[in-house]
Design a protein around this motif. Structure first.
Motif, PDB file in Angstrom:
ATOM      1  N   ILE A  26     -89.248 -10.856 -12.606  1.00  0.00           N
ATOM      2  CA  ILE A  26     -88.647 -10.710 -11.286  1.00  0.00           C
ATOM      3  C   ILE A  26     -87.686 -11.874 -11.111  1.00  0.00           C
ATOM      4  CG2 ILE A  26     -89.032 -10.604  -8.803  1.00  0.00           C
ATOM      5  CD1 ILE A  26     -91.774  -9.434  -9.322  1.00  0.00           C
ATOM      6  N   LEU A  27     -86.408 -11.563 -10.967  1.00  0.00           N
ATOM      7  CA  LEU A  27     -85.363 -12.575 -10.966  1.00  0.00           C
ATOM      8  C   LEU A  27     -84.850 -12.799  -9.550  1.00  0.00           C
ATOM      9  CD1 LEU A  27     -83.501 -11.303 -14.158  1.00  0.00           C
ATOM     10  CD2 LEU A  27     -85.339 -12.996 -13.999  1.00  0.00           C
ATOM     11  N   GLY A  28     -85.006 -14.035  -9.068  1.00  0.00           N
ATOM     12  CA  GLY A  28     -84.665 -14.376  -7.697  1.00  0.00           C
ATOM     13  C   GLY A  28     -83.187 -14.639  -7.484  1.00  0.00           C
ATOM     14  N   SER A  29     -82.859 -15.153  -6.293  1.00  0.00           N
ATOM     15  CA  SER A  29     -81.473 -15.385  -5.892  1.00  0.00           C
ATOM     16  C   SER A  29     -80.713 -16.221  -6.914  1.00  0.00           C
ATOM     17  CB  SER A  29     -81.437 -16.109  -4.542  1.00  0.00           C
ATOM     18  OG  SER A  29     -81.971 -15.310  -3.530  1.00  0.00           O
ATOM     19  N   GLY A  30     -79.611 -15.653  -7.429  1.00  0.00           N
ATOM     20  CA  GLY A  30     -78.763 -16.372  -8.368  1.00  0.00           C
ATOM     21  C   GLY A  30     -79.296 -16.432  -9.781  1.00  0.00           C
ATOM     22  N   LEU A  31     -80.492 -15.880 -10.021  1.00  0.00           N
ATOM     23  CA  LEU A  31     -81.133 -15.997 -11.337  1.00  0.00           C
ATOM     24  C   LEU A  31     -81.084 -14.690 -12.132  1.00  0.00           C
ATOM     25  CD1 LEU A  31     -84.247 -18.061 -10.185  1.00  0.00           C
ATOM     26  CD2 LEU A  31     -82.155 -18.943 -11.247  1.00  0.00           C
ATOM     27  N   GLY A  32     -80.429 -13.697 -11.581  1.00  0.00           N
ATOM     28  CA  GLY A  32     -80.352 -12.395 -12.242  1.00  0.00           C
ATOM     29  C   GLY A  32     -79.580 -12.421 -13.543  1.00  0.00           C
ATOM     30  N   VAL A  33     -78.889 -13.525 -13.833  1.00  0.00           N
ATOM     31  CA  VAL A  33     -78.105 -13.651 -15.057  1.00  0.00           C
ATOM     32  C   VAL A  33     -78.970 -13.472 -16.296  1.00  0.00           C
ATOM     33  CG1 VAL A  33     -78.367 -16.171 -15.140  1.00  0.00           C
ATOM     34  CG2 VAL A  33     -76.389 -15.096 -16.232  1.00  0.00           C
ATOM     35  N   LEU A  34     -80.264 -13.738 -16.183  1.00  0.00           N
ATOM     36  CA  LEU A  34     -81.150 -13.579 -17.331  1.00  0.00           C
ATOM     37  C   LEU A  34     -81.131 -12.143 -17.859  1.00  0.00           C
ATOM     38  CD1 LEU A  34     -83.342 -14.782 -19.229  1.00  0.00           C
ATOM     39  CD2 LEU A  34     -85.037 -14.106 -17.527  1.00  0.00           C
ATOM     40  N   ALA A  35     -80.938 -11.184 -16.968  1.00  0.00           N
ATOM     41  CA  ALA A  35     -80.927  -9.778 -17.380  1.00  0.00           C
ATOM     42  C   ALA A  35     -79.801  -9.486 -18.362  1.00  0.00           C
ATOM     43  CB  ALA A  35     -80.826  -8.867 -16.163  1.00  0.00           C
ATOM     44  N   LYS A  36     -78.737 -10.307 -18.330  1.00  0.00           N
ATOM     45  CA  LYS A  36     -77.619 -10.111 -19.246  1.00  0.00           C
ATOM     46  C   LYS A  36     -77.989 -10.461 -20.679  1.00  0.00           C
ATOM     47  CE  LYS A  36     -74.103 -10.919 -15.684  1.00  0.00           C
ATOM     48  NZ  LYS A  36     -72.949 -11.742 -15.256  1.00  0.00           N
ATOM     49  N   GLU A  37     -79.105 -11.168 -20.851  1.00  0.00           N
ATOM     50  CA  GLU A  37     -79.565 -11.552 -22.186  1.00  0.00           C
ATOM     51  C   GLU A  37     -80.380 -10.450 -22.859  1.00  0.00           C
ATOM     52  OE1 GLU A  37     -78.963 -14.831 -23.564  1.00  0.00           O
ATOM     53  OE2 GLU A  37     -77.546 -14.860 -21.890  1.00  0.00           O
ATOM     54  N   ILE A  38     -80.721  -9.418 -22.113  1.00  0.00           N
ATOM     55  CA  ILE A  38     -81.565  -8.345 -22.644  1.00  0.00           C
ATOM     56  C   ILE A  38     -80.747  -7.460 -23.582  1.00  0.00           C
ATOM     57  CG2 ILE A  38     -82.880  -6.279 -22.017  1.00  0.00           C
ATOM     58  CD1 ILE A  38     -83.710  -7.742 -19.461  1.00  0.00           C
ATOM     59  N   GLU A  39     -81.290  -7.226 -24.774  1.00  0.00           N
ATOM     60  CA  GLU A  39     -80.599  -6.434 -25.798  1.00  0.00           C
ATOM     61  C   GLU A  39     -80.862  -4.946 -25.615  1.00  0.00           C
ATOM     62  OE1 GLU A  39     -81.995  -7.987 -29.485  1.00  0.00           O
ATOM     63  OE2 GLU A  39     -81.287 -10.023 -29.086  1.00  0.00           O
ATOM     64  N   GLN A  40     -79.880  -4.149 -25.987  1.00  0.00           N
ATOM     65  CA  GLN A  40     -79.958  -2.693 -25.859  1.00  0.00           C
ATOM     66  C   GLN A  40     -80.416  -2.289 -24.457  1.00  0.00           C
ATOM     67  OE1 GLN A  40     -82.673  -1.707 -29.015  1.00  0.00           O
ATOM     68  NE2 GLN A  40     -81.271  -2.331 -30.626  1.00  0.00           N
ATOM     69  N   PRO A  41     -79.728  -2.795 -23.439  1.00  0.00           N
ATOM     70  CA  PRO A  41     -80.215  -2.614 -22.071  1.00  0.00           C
ATOM     71  C   PRO A  41     -80.092  -1.178 -21.556  1.00  0.00           C
ATOM     72  CG  PRO A  41     -78.038  -3.614 -22.030  1.00  0.00           C
ATOM     73  CD  PRO A  41     -78.451  -3.543 -23.489  1.00  0.00           C
ATOM     74  N   VAL A  42     -81.102  -0.772 -20.818  1.00  0.00           N
ATOM     75  CA  VAL A  42     -81.062   0.462 -20.043  1.00  0.00           C
ATOM     76  C   VAL A  42     -81.166   0.043 -18.587  1.00  0.00           C
ATOM     77  CG1 VAL A  42     -82.234   2.622 -19.485  1.00  0.00           C
ATOM     78  CG2 VAL A  42     -82.116   1.841 -21.864  1.00  0.00           C
ATOM     79  N   LYS A  43     -80.130   0.360 -17.802  1.00  0.00           N
ATOM     80  CA  LYS A  43     -80.070  -0.106 -16.411  1.00  0.00           C
ATOM     81  C   LYS A  43     -80.284   1.075 -15.463  1.00  0.00           C
ATOM     82  CE  LYS A  43     -76.788  -3.715 -17.750  1.00  0.00           C
ATOM     83  NZ  LYS A  43     -75.429  -4.292 -17.546  1.00  0.00           N
ATOM     84  N   ILE A  44     -81.147   0.867 -14.491  1.00  0.00           N
ATOM     85  CA  ILE A  44     -81.445   1.898 -13.500  1.00  0.00           C
ATOM     86  C   ILE A  44     -81.275   1.292 -12.112  1.00  0.00           C
ATOM     87  CG2 ILE A  44     -83.133   3.576 -12.676  1.00  0.00           C
ATOM     88  CD1 ILE A  44     -84.543   3.363 -15.378  1.00  0.00           C
ATOM     89  N   GLN A  45     -80.337   1.806 -11.353  1.00  0.00           N
ATOM     90  CA  GLN A  45     -80.097   1.307 -10.004  1.00  0.00           C
ATOM     91  C   GLN A  45     -81.288   1.619  -9.104  1.00  0.00           C
ATOM     92  OE1 GLN A  45     -77.315  -0.456  -8.847  1.00  0.00           O
ATOM     93  NE2 GLN A  45     -76.744  -0.564 -11.011  1.00  0.00           N
ATOM     94  N   TYR A  46     -81.646   0.652  -8.268  1.00  0.00           N
ATOM     95  CA  TYR A  46     -82.775   0.853  -7.362  1.00  0.00           C
ATOM     96  C   TYR A  46     -82.603   2.086  -6.488  1.00  0.00           C
ATOM     97  CZ  TYR A  46     -84.224  -4.034  -8.316  1.00  0.00           C
ATOM     98  OH  TYR A  46     -84.620  -5.202  -8.897  1.00  0.00           O
ATOM     99  N   ASP A  47     -81.369   2.292  -6.010  1.00  0.00           N
ATOM    100  CA  ASP A  47     -81.164   3.387  -5.055  1.00  0.00           C
ATOM    101  C   ASP A  47     -81.249   4.770  -5.701  1.00  0.00           C
ATOM    102  OD1 ASP A  47     -78.735   3.469  -6.395  1.00  0.00           O
ATOM    103  OD2 ASP A  47     -77.525   2.880  -4.665  1.00  0.00           O
TER     104      ASP A  47
END
Length: 271
Positions: A26-47
């Motif tokens: 769980i990545l807090g304010s300003g810390l979401g950059v860690l998600a960019k390090e994930i390889e072969q990413p699958v992204k799903i919008q919350y909405d």
């Protein structure tokens, strides 16, 4: 907790994320950059996820990111939900329940926090040793589903001693200053007054924020092992003369980004 809503969200996510994650972030304010390090990413919008809340705060991208980090299958919340946004705590913690159903065993929770301990410096990372729930709310209030967890969960080891030892060892090896202390959760959205900060210090708090504790309570209720990290983005009210702002929070997380990324990746590798 609405079991049907939980199953609908989980089933939807599993259509896109084929590999079950074992570690949640769980990545807090300003810390979401860690998600960019994930390889072969699958992204799903919350909405797009049935029954999922939506992030409304700057610095929270509002998506789940699945993939590999340091060879481990992970899912990252790039942005979280807060009580002050108007969500009840069962909605704030709903993603933690979903993570559990997806297969997550260990949860790393991060946040931006104000420093209450006057020995801390802006930009320090703090390992959460324990917490104080100052929200006057608890996400477990209401009927209890015994299949999800016991009625009266033990929080004496809310933040895993094993994982904290790993974090301290990795930080020492990387020559990263890692403070350790007690995180106090207030509802927000106001920053604390100088008098409230003095009270928090006397209570035994080292850092203060507006999140994390509800998610940790639910994660422990669900049997997950938890590690918590705070980025001390500002000193709390009354310690330094300048006023507090969310812009300062984002600026500080940007400045400590490399230490944060390096440390969390090493922890994920080792746990």
């Amino acid at each position: 907790m609405n079991k049907q809503a939980l199953n609908e969200a989980t089933n939807y996510i599993q259509e896109f994320a084929e590999n079950a994650p074992v570690i949640g972030l769980i990545l807090g304010s300003g810390l979401g950059v860690l998600a960019k390090e994930i390889e072969q990413p699958v992204k799903i919008q919350y909405d797009s996820i049935p029954n999922f809340p939506v992030s409304t705060v700057e610095g929270h991208a509002g998506q789940l990111v699945f993939g590999k980090l340091e060879g481990k299958q992970v899912v990252a919340m790039q942005g979280r939900f807060h009580f002050y946004e108007g969500y009840p705590l069962d909605a704030v913690t709903f993603p933690v329940r979903v993570m559990k159903q997806l297969g997550v065993k260990q949860l790393i929770v991060t946040n931006a926090a104000g420093g209450v301990n006057e020995e801390f410096e802006v930009g320090n990372l703090m390992l959460i040793q324990d917490h104080i729930n100052n929200m006057n709310q608890n996400p477990l209030i209401g009927p209890n589903d015994e299949t999800e967890g016991v009625r009266f969960p033990d929080l004496s080891n809310a933040y895993s001693k094993r994982m904290r030892t790993i974090a301290k060892d990795e930080a020492a090896g990387l020559n990263i200053t890692l403070q350790e202390g007690v995180y106090v959760a207030n509802t927000g959205p106001c920053y604390e007054t100088p008098a409230e900060v003095k009270m928090i210090r006397k209570m035994g708090g080292d850092a203060v924020g507006m999140s994390t504790v509800p998610e940790v309570i639910v994660a422990r209720h669900a049997g997950m092992e938890v590690l918590g990290l705070s980025c001390i983005t500002n000193m709390a009210a009354g310690i330094l003369p300048q006023p507090l702002s969310h812009e300062e929070v984002i600026e500080t997380t940007e400045r400590v980004r490399e230490d944060f990324l390096t440390l969390v990746k090493r922890i994920v590798l080792t746990i």
